[in-house]
Enzyme design. Structure first.
Site, PDB file in Angstrom:
ATOM      1  NE  ARG A   1      49.431  41.103   8.003  1.00  9.02           N
ATOM      2  CZ  ARG A   1      48.935  40.285   7.093  1.00  9.02           C
ATOM      3  NH1 ARG A   1      47.757  40.522   6.569  1.00  9.02           N
ATOM      4  NH2 ARG A   1      49.608  39.224   6.713  1.00  9.02           N
TER       5      ARG A   1
ATOM      6  CG  ASP B   1      44.854  38.286   6.166  1.00  5.90           C
ATOM      7  OD1 ASP B   1      45.600  38.832   5.323  1.00  5.90           O
ATOM      8  OD2 ASP B   1      44.522  37.087   6.092  1.00  5.90           O
TER       9      ASP B   1
ATOM     10  NE  ARG C   1      47.621  37.410   9.638  1.00  2.00           N
ATOM     11  CZ  ARG C   1      47.766  36.414   8.793  1.00  2.00           C
ATOM     12  NH1 ARG C   1      47.157  36.438   7.652  1.00  2.00           N
ATOM     13  NH2 ARG C   1      48.524  35.399   9.048  1.00  2.00           N
TER      14      ARG C   1
ATOM     15  CG  ASP D   1      43.538  36.928   2.194  1.00  2.00           C
ATOM     16  OD1 ASP D   1      44.615  37.543   2.100  1.00  2.00           O
ATOM     17  OD2 ASP D   1      43.362  35.984   2.988  1.00  2.00           O
TER      18      ASP D   1
END
Length: 177
Positions: free
Chosen positions: A98, A110, A107, A112
């Site tokens: 990344r 990712d 990307r 989260d």
């Protein structure tokens, strides 16, 4: 899966853990392979146990013009505070290539942090629940698959009800081979 416990839990070994939800996505490289490897890496990380993993979904990108994403969610049992979990997620992103060039840009991976039990945290470095999760079908659809009754603590509503309020037409279940 029913709503995760809102307080400390005790595992079979007596260690205390919290339940957290993460979102995974990527659109650079072999996204399926990267996402599967990222899940495996997290599951092998000390202090993290994989509790559930959603299916993968092909979704339209948010932000600049770029390829579609592959997205999913996972439920983790963690024996670490939220800030350390976030650091672990960021380090895992870097491990899989990344590079942060532009906001919402393409990307390889990712990760989260969406939810951490029923905590609400709002600091410059960490916001839980994730501040945009209630607006994103690509998060809510896979999360509803594995945690439909989890109460999002800001709205006080369960995930399966939140997903009814977002446009879902750009989120497609990835067909397995």
């Amino acid at each position: 899966m029913s709503k995760p416990a809102n307080s400390l839990n005790v595992s079979a070994k007596g260690a205390k853990y919290q339940v957290s939800a993460i979102a995974l996505g990527g659109n650079v490289g072999d996204s399926y392979r990267i996402l599967e490897a990222a899940i495996e890496t997290l599951a092998q990380t000390p202090g993290i146990k994989l509790q559930a993993k959603s299916s993968w979904y092909r979704t339209k990108a948010v932000g600049p013009t770029q390829p579609d994403y592959l997205n999913g969610c996972a439920i983790l049992q963690v024996e670490m505070p939220p800030n350390l979990l976030l650091e672990t997620l960021l380090a895992t992103e870097q491990q899989f290539g990344r590079v942060r060039r532009e906001r919402w840009g393409a990307r390889s991976l990712d990760l989260d942090l969406l939810l951490y039990d029923d905590l609400i945290i709002d600091t410059p470095n960490l916001q839980i629940p994730h501040p945009r999760m209630r607006e994103r079908a690509f998060v809510l659809i896979p999360l509803a698959e594995i945690a439909p009754d989890w109460v999002e603590p800001v709205s006080g509503r369960v995930i399966k009800d939140l997903v009814k309020e977002v446009a879902c037409s750009d989120v497609h279940l990835l067909k397995s081979n």
